[in-house]
Write an enzyme that holds these catalytic residues in place. Sequence first.
Site, PDB file in Angstrom:
ATOM      1  N   SER A 106       1.278   3.623  -2.396  1.00 37.02           N
ATOM      2  CA  SER A 106       1.069   4.701  -3.578  1.00 37.02           C
ATOM      3  C   SER A 106       0.773   5.911  -2.805  1.00 37.02           C
ATOM      4  O   SER A 106       0.730   7.037  -3.604  1.00 37.02           O
ATOM      5  CB  SER A 106      -0.059   4.160  -4.362  1.00 37.02           C
ATOM      6  OG  SER A 106      -1.284   4.092  -3.907  1.00 37.02           O
ATOM      7  N   SER A 149      -1.957   0.580  14.898  1.00 35.28           N
ATOM      8  CA  SER A 149      -2.479   1.803  15.200  1.00 35.28           C
ATOM      9  C   SER A 149      -2.611   2.188  16.788  1.00 35.28           C
ATOM     10  O   SER A 149      -2.540   1.025  17.475  1.00 35.28           O
ATOM     11  CB  SER A 149      -3.844   2.117  14.526  1.00 35.28           C
ATOM     12  OG  SER A 149      -4.504   2.908  14.963  1.00 35.28           O
ATOM     13  N   GLY A 151       0.780  -1.251   0.056  1.00 34.09           N
ATOM     14  CA  GLY A 151      -0.092  -0.018  -0.234  1.00 34.09           C
ATOM     15  C   GLY A 151       0.825   1.464   0.026  1.00 34.09           C
ATOM     16  O   GLY A 151       0.407   2.253   0.761  1.00 34.09           O
ATOM     17  N   TYR A 207     -12.181  -1.739  12.526  1.00 39.27           N
ATOM     18  CA  TYR A 207     -10.832  -0.991  12.338  1.00 39.27           C
ATOM     19  C   TYR A 207     -10.102  -1.558  13.640  1.00 39.27           C
ATOM     20  O   TYR A 207      -9.026  -1.879  13.456  1.00 39.27           O
ATOM     21  CB  TYR A 207     -10.560   0.212  12.053  1.00 39.27           C
ATOM     22  CG  TYR A 207      -9.542   0.876  11.844  1.00 39.27           C
ATOM     23  CD1 TYR A 207      -8.639   0.845  10.447  1.00 39.27           C
ATOM     24  CD2 TYR A 207      -8.751   1.607  12.815  1.00 39.27           C
ATOM     25  CE1 TYR A 207      -7.861   1.488  10.536  1.00 39.27           C
ATOM     26  CE2 TYR A 207      -7.397   2.146  12.649  1.00 39.27           C
ATOM     27  CZ  TYR A 207      -6.965   2.205  11.164  1.00 39.27           C
ATOM     28  OH  TYR A 207      -5.646   2.739  10.920  1.00 39.27           O
TER      29      TYR A 207
HETATM   30  N1  LIG Z   1      -3.735   7.752   8.653  1.00 38.43           N
HETATM   31  C1  LIG Z   1      -3.682   7.534  10.144  1.00 38.43           C
HETATM   32  O1  LIG Z   1      -4.066   8.255  10.967  1.00 38.43           O
HETATM   33  C2  LIG Z   1      -3.470   5.998  10.580  1.00 38.43           C
HETATM   34  C3  LIG Z   1      -2.792   6.216  11.994  1.00 38.43           C
HETATM   35  C4  LIG Z   1      -2.444   4.953  12.554  1.00 38.43           C
HETATM   36  C5  LIG Z   1      -2.290   4.037  11.498  1.00 38.43           C
HETATM   37  N2  LIG Z   1      -2.543   3.950  10.126  1.00 38.43           N
HETATM   38  C6  LIG Z   1      -2.281   2.775   9.405  1.00 38.43           C
HETATM   39  O2  LIG Z   1      -1.402   3.064   8.407  1.00 38.43           O
HETATM   40  C7  LIG Z   1      -1.454   2.393   7.183  1.00 38.43           C
HETATM   41  C8  LIG Z   1      -1.523   3.292   6.004  1.00 38.43           C
HETATM   42  O3  LIG Z   1      -2.591   4.352   6.090  1.00 38.43           O
HETATM   43  P1  LIG Z   1      -2.552   5.692   5.346  1.00 38.43           P
HETATM   44  O4  LIG Z   1      -3.288   6.436   6.310  1.00 38.43           O
HETATM   45  O5  LIG Z   1      -1.307   5.991   4.842  1.00 38.43           O
HETATM   46  O6  LIG Z   1      -3.948   5.442   4.232  1.00 38.43           O
HETATM   47  P2  LIG Z   1      -3.957   5.789   2.871  1.00 38.43           P
HETATM   48  O7  LIG Z   1      -3.451   7.096   2.506  1.00 38.43           O
HETATM   49  O8  LIG Z   1      -5.425   5.618   2.368  1.00 38.43           O
HETATM   50  O9  LIG Z   1      -2.916   4.748   2.058  1.00 38.43           O
HETATM   51  C9  LIG Z   1      -3.301   3.440   1.862  1.00 38.43           C
HETATM   52  C10 LIG Z   1      -2.567   2.669   0.695  1.00 38.43           C
HETATM   53  O10 LIG Z   1      -2.882   1.134   0.874  1.00 38.43           O
HETATM   54  C11 LIG Z   1      -3.423   0.914  -0.450  1.00 38.43           C
HETATM   55  N3  LIG Z   1      -4.313  -0.107  -0.526  1.00 38.43           N
HETATM   56  C12 LIG Z   1      -5.534  -0.131   0.266  1.00 38.43           C
HETATM   57  N4  LIG Z   1      -5.969  -1.431   0.222  1.00 38.43           N
HETATM   58  C13 LIG Z   1      -5.214  -2.271  -0.424  1.00 38.43           C
HETATM   59  C14 LIG Z   1      -5.233  -3.747  -0.654  1.00 38.43           C
HETATM   60  N5  LIG Z   1      -6.256  -4.281  -0.479  1.00 38.43           N
HETATM   61  N6  LIG Z   1      -4.160  -4.003  -1.352  1.00 38.43           N
HETATM   62  C15 LIG Z   1      -2.917  -3.326  -1.631  1.00 38.43           C
HETATM   63  N7  LIG Z   1      -2.887  -1.857  -1.315  1.00 38.43           N
HETATM   64  C16 LIG Z   1      -4.142  -1.563  -0.675  1.00 38.43           C
HETATM   65  C17 LIG Z   1      -3.982   2.008  -1.202  1.00 38.43           C
HETATM   66  O11 LIG Z   1      -3.829   2.124  -2.479  1.00 38.43           O
HETATM   67  P3  LIG Z   1      -5.186   1.499  -3.511  1.00 38.43           P
HETATM   68  O12 LIG Z   1      -6.338   2.129  -3.054  1.00 38.43           O
HETATM   69  O13 LIG Z   1      -4.832   1.855  -4.771  1.00 38.43           O
HETATM   70  O14 LIG Z   1      -4.982  -0.012  -3.445  1.00 38.43           O
HETATM   71  C18 LIG Z   1      -2.821   3.108  -0.515  1.00 38.43           C
HETATM   72  O15 LIG Z   1      -1.611   3.142  -1.247  1.00 38.43           O
HETATM   73  C19 LIG Z   1      -2.867   1.466   7.257  1.00 38.43           C
HETATM   74  O16 LIG Z   1      -2.521   0.300   7.856  1.00 38.43           O
HETATM   75  C20 LIG Z   1      -3.820   2.415   8.456  1.00 38.43           C
HETATM   76  O17 LIG Z   1      -4.524   1.747   9.030  1.00 38.43           O
HETATM   77  C21 LIG Z   1      -2.946   5.167   9.797  1.00 38.43           C
END
Ligand SMILES: NC(=O)c1ccc[n+]([C@@H]2O[C@H](COP(=O)([O-])OP(=O)(O)OC[C@H]3O[C@@H](n4cnc5c(N)ncnc54)[C@H](OP(=O)(O)O)[C@@H]3O)[C@@H](O)[C@H]2O)c1
Length: 233
Positions: A13, A142, A11, A155
Amino acid sequence: MHHHRVIIVTGSSRGIGEATAVEFLKHGDSVVVFCRHRDHVEEAEDRLRRFANADQILGLTGDVRKFGDVKRIVTKSLTKFGRIDVLVNNAGIAVWKLVEETSEKEWDDVLATNLKGAYLFMREVVPLMKGQGDGIIINISSGLGAAGDTKYSAYSSSKFGLIGLTQCVAQEIKNPDIKVYAALPGAVATKLHLDIHPWEDPKDMLTPEYVGRKIFKLAQGERRSGASVEIYG
Ligand SMILES: NC(=O)c1ccc[n+]([C@@H]2O[C@H](COP(=O)([O-])OP(=O)(O)OC[C@H]3O[C@@H](n4cnc5c(N)ncnc54)[C@H](OP(=O)(O)O)[C@@H]3O)[C@@H](O)[C@H]2O)c1
């Protein structure tokens, strides 16, 4: 560890995954970048080339929920780079709804992406790392993996699960040169968080770049295997 390493970031991108890829690329490492959508991968590759040589980046598409895709990504990574030093299980999605409003499909999609995806990747990569004799796995959990909160049932369950999975695999691996960690970021200014909390100010959140630097640091392998590492800024 000073030699250049090979990293798979699931993930990658955008958001935390892309920022993590940037951090490794800046240090001369090679990164496998992938997500489900071809156009997202290509756009990310264009941005990442500013930090790296083209041959440091392998862009692929695939879905972490599908075993065939996971197998293909690992095989193609090995064909190009010959080894996998670090696996960052980062791909994730969020649903923010009361438990009675969460559909069965939403529940299944969150658990399959956030939890099963990490299992599928570890199933492929752990034997490889055992063969190599070293490696680092970082599962992006998280703060919600340590304490539940309203509207996060699916989640938070997936993120608690990821911590359990991390501890189990860490116990299973006897080689002290293979480490498995859970990273627990607080709120990060990414599409995932801002889509469900559009009224919040990104200035009050961690930046993906900050989290990427912390993940790079964790990948130096200094913490004990199985550790949950908070990234709260
Ligand atoms: N943002 C926060 O506040 C936060 C806090 C704690 C933890 N996290 C964790 O950090 C991680 C990254 O989150 P983010 O906030 O950076 O999210 P994001 O900006 O939505 O990015 C998610 C990435 O995962 C890809 N993805 C989603 N479903 C997928 C699948 N089935 N197979 C392959 N790729 C997939 C998306 O691309 P496509 O949609 O094109 O597949 C995208 O590249 C997650 O596990 C999230 O739970 C986030």
